[in-house]
Design a protein around this motif. Structure first.
Motif, short mmCIF file in Angstrom:
data_model
loop_
_atom_site.label_atom_id
_atom_site.label_comp_id
_atom_site.label_asym_id
_atom_site.label_seq_id
_atom_site.Cartn_x
_atom_site.Cartn_y
_atom_site.Cartn_z
N VAL A 64 0.86 -1.18 0.00
CA VAL A 64 0.00 0.00 0.00
C VAL A 64 0.89 1.23 0.00
O VAL A 64 1.68 1.43 0.92
CB VAL A 64 -0.93 0.03 1.23
CG1 VAL A 64 -1.86 1.24 1.15
CG2 VAL A 64 -1.74 -1.24 1.33
N ARG A 65 0.77 2.03 -1.05
CA ARG A 65 1.49 3.30 -1.06
C ARG A 65 0.75 4.30 -0.19
O ARG A 65 -0.39 4.66 -0.46
CB ARG A 65 1.59 3.85 -2.48
CG ARG A 65 2.55 3.11 -3.38
CD ARG A 65 2.61 3.78 -4.73
NE ARG A 65 3.46 3.06 -5.65
CZ ARG A 65 3.57 3.34 -6.94
NH1 ARG A 65 2.87 4.35 -7.45
NH2 ARG A 65 4.37 2.63 -7.71
N LEU A 66 1.41 4.75 0.84
CA LEU A 66 0.86 5.79 1.70
C LEU A 66 1.60 7.09 1.41
O LEU A 66 2.79 7.22 1.71
CB LEU A 66 1.00 5.42 3.17
CG LEU A 66 0.17 4.23 3.66
CD1 LEU A 66 0.39 4.00 5.14
CD2 LEU A 66 -1.30 4.44 3.37
N TYR A 67 0.89 8.02 0.79
CA TYR A 67 1.45 9.34 0.52
C TYR A 67 1.17 10.21 1.75
O TYR A 67 0.07 10.21 2.29
CB TYR A 67 0.80 9.96 -0.71
CG TYR A 67 1.04 9.21 -1.99
CD1 TYR A 67 2.04 9.59 -2.87
CD2 TYR A 67 0.24 8.11 -2.34
CE1 TYR A 67 2.25 8.91 -4.07
CE2 TYR A 67 0.44 7.42 -3.53
CZ TYR A 67 1.45 7.83 -4.38
OH TYR A 67 1.66 7.15 -5.56
N TYR A 68 2.17 10.95 2.17
CA TYR A 68 2.00 11.79 3.34
C TYR A 68 2.80 13.07 3.17
O TYR A 68 3.79 13.13 2.44
CB TYR A 68 2.44 11.06 4.62
CG TYR A 68 3.90 10.70 4.68
CD1 TYR A 68 4.83 11.54 5.30
CD2 TYR A 68 4.37 9.51 4.11
CE1 TYR A 68 6.18 11.20 5.36
CE2 TYR A 68 5.72 9.17 4.16
CZ TYR A 68 6.62 10.02 4.78
OH TYR A 68 7.95 9.69 4.83
N LEU A 109 5.85 16.43 -0.13
CA LEU A 109 5.00 15.26 -0.33
C LEU A 109 5.89 14.04 -0.47
O LEU A 109 6.75 13.98 -1.36
CB LEU A 109 4.12 15.43 -1.56
CG LEU A 109 3.19 14.24 -1.87
CD1 LEU A 109 2.18 14.04 -0.74
CD2 LEU A 109 2.46 14.45 -3.20
N CYS A 110 5.70 13.08 0.41
CA CYS A 110 6.55 11.88 0.45
C CYS A 110 5.68 10.63 0.29
O CYS A 110 4.45 10.68 0.36
CB CYS A 110 7.31 11.81 1.77
SG CYS A 110 8.36 13.25 2.10
N VAL A 111 6.34 9.48 0.12
CA VAL A 111 5.63 8.21 -0.01
C VAL A 111 6.35 7.13 0.78
O VAL A 111 7.58 7.14 0.90
CB VAL A 111 5.49 7.78 -1.50
CG1 VAL A 111 6.84 7.43 -2.10
CG2 VAL A 111 4.50 6.63 -1.66
N GLY A 112 5.58 6.25 1.39
CA GLY A 112 6.09 5.05 2.03
C GLY A 112 5.28 3.86 1.58
O GLY A 112 4.16 4.01 1.07
N ILE A 113 5.82 2.67 1.74
CA ILE A 113 5.16 1.44 1.31
C ILE A 113 4.83 0.60 2.53
O ILE A 113 5.73 0.17 3.26
CB ILE A 113 6.04 0.62 0.34
CG1 ILE A 113 6.59 1.51 -0.78
CG2 ILE A 113 5.25 -0.55 -0.22
CD1 ILE A 113 5.54 2.12 -1.67
N LEU A 114 3.53 0.35 2.74
CA LEU A 114 3.10 -0.53 3.82
C LEU A 114 3.09 -1.96 3.31
O LEU A 114 2.33 -2.32 2.42
CB LEU A 114 1.71 -0.13 4.31
CG LEU A 114 1.10 -0.98 5.43
CD1 LEU A 114 2.00 -0.98 6.67
CD2 LEU A 114 -0.30 -0.50 5.77
#
Length: 452
Positions: A78-82, A98-103
């Motif tokens: 799941v790409r979580l943009y934050y 604006l950054c992105v992490g992968i759950l």
């Protein structure tokens, strides 16, 4: 939390959009039930006590916080943009990024090292968009509503300061959701002074719907805050292309059943089971802190069939949290990413469990007519201490010729994917229009869906 040195593409199907079932009949409002007797609809909030922290706050840096804005399932997780916010950083571009992490499975939250932008805070280069260098006339670099419109097409509507004119809505496109191209950096597509909105695309109307906060005159505001003489409420705007927008049209305004100080600060809208659901942020002026922005909020689940006319049947139930990001299904539950004092968190609810139809003693209701899908009919339901009986009937609620004795029964069960096992010599054939009569005894039903 673990950093990634590269963005590996892993075929993983542990998460999906929370509304992605091919056939799902949910029971979200009274009009979803026919001939209802002895049953009651109840909304359920996200459970903050069961939340998980993905990016923890840093007590030594109280100026740093993380605001999730989008959640999009992908092949790698799941790409979580934050939005990463730290106004103490010297580079202006790094104060809001604006950054992105992968759950990934088991709540591993990986930060991909994309190296698209340089930044001053160290760690993986997971920034996917930087702000304009121009100081905003209103608001900041924020919101970031991201829609995936195909396997290689992503669109974003966000708030920033263009080269000319006032701050406002800006548009960006991407083929992979990571590298973004700003369409027009000279002017905003709308400039009304409110950088608070959420965005959906209506397949029925073939247009984008924007739910934007607007300000209406409130000369007798009972508790003045940072916006004296104004009340916040929710408007809708329409667009075919994200560039040309209709004027703001009020759709949700506090009424006599709301508290005298209530305002509607934001509404996050997302599709679910043939409906639209909204998380309505209700804001209240604080008499102990007059003339200041209040910190008093409650969150309400609202329901619509078309995204235009909204119902408020669950005013007294708190939805638990608020976020710009869509809910997503992950490891057997529905989750939402939201900001908390602990950091960037995810909070769960039963999978698809926004609203249930239940009976403490005994009750029944009839579904609307539907065409029997291929695959096994399944229930998301609870009947650990009770039972659910299901009868197949025709459009008039009468037994179907040839299927008069067909019944199904569940008892002592609790699951999101309970198969409906028909007894009596047959089953409703795929393609036939039927209705189901459900009789509940000390049980709850959330939805009916199809699957193998």
């Amino acid at each position: 939390m673990k950093p990634l040195r590269c963005l590996a593409v892993i075929l993983w199907s542990g998460a999906t959009l929370a509304s992605a079932a091919p056939f799902r009949m949910a029971f979200l409002e009274e009009s979803d039930l026919c001939e209802a007797r002895g049953v009651r609809l109840a909304a359920h909030g996200f459970v903050r006590e069961a939340g998980r922290v993905l990016l923890p706050s840093d007590p030594s840096r109280p100026s740093l916080w993380f605001a999730p804005v989008a959640a999009i399932p992908s092949e790698e997780g799941v790409r979580l943009y934050y939005q990463r916010i730290d106004k103490t950083l010297e580079p202006y571009a790094d104060q809001r990024a604006l950054c992105v992490g992968i759950l990934k499975p088991d709540f591993e939250f990986a930060l991909p090292d994309l190296s698209l932008y340089s930044h001053s805070w160290g760690g993986p280069g997971n920034t996917v968009l930087q702000r304009s260098p121009h100081k905003p006339t209103w608001g900041g670099f924020n919101v970031f509503q991201i829609l995936q419109e195909g396997p290689v097409l992503y669109r974003m509507l966000y708030w920033d300061q263009p080269e000319q004119g006032e701050a406002g809505g800006m548009v960006a496109d991407s083929t992979d959701g990571l590298s973004w191209r700003k369409r027009d950096e000279t002017r905003a597509v709308f400039t009304e002074h409110n950088d608070a909105f959420s965005l959906v695309y209506s397949q029925e109307l073939k247009e984008y719907l924007l739910y934007q906060t607007f300000l209406e005159d409130w000369p007798d505001k009972p508790v003045e805050d940072n916006l004296p003489k104004w009340r916040r409420a929710i408007s809708i705007r329409h667009s075919k292309d994200l560039v040309t927008w209709s004027a703001q049209e009020p759709i949700l305004v506090p009424d006599a059943q709301d508290a005298p100080t209530c305002e509607f600060y934001l509404m996050k809208v997302f599709p679910f089971a043939g409906h639209y659901l909204g998380l309505l942020m209700k804001y209240y002026g604080d008499p102990l802190n007059p003339k200041k922005h209040s910190a008093l909020y409650r969150y309400e689940l609202v329901v619509s069939r078309d995204g235009l006319a909204w119902q408020r049947p669950y005013r007294e139930t708190d939805a638990g949290t608020w976020t710009y990001a869509d809910p997503f299904d992950y490891q057997g539950k529905t989750w939402v990413a939201a900001y908390d004092k602990a950091g960037l968190c995810v909070f769960p609810i039963r999978s698809g469990g926004y609203v249930s139809c239940g009976a403490h003693d005994a009750g029944s209701f009839l579904t609307h007519p539907f065409t029997v899908p291929s695959g096994t009919l399944r229930l998301n339901a609870e009947c650990q201490e009770g039972s659910i009986e299901i009868e197949v009937v025709d459009a008039r609620g009468l037994p179907l010729p040839g299927l008069e004795g067909i019944r199904a029964a569940l008892s002592g069960a609790d699951g999101i994917d309970l198969p409906v096992a028909w007894k009596g010599g047959g089953s409703p054939p795929p393609g036939q229009e039927v209705r189901l009569r459900l009789t509940l005894k000390n049980a709850r039903v959330y939805s009916l869906h199809a699957g193998e």
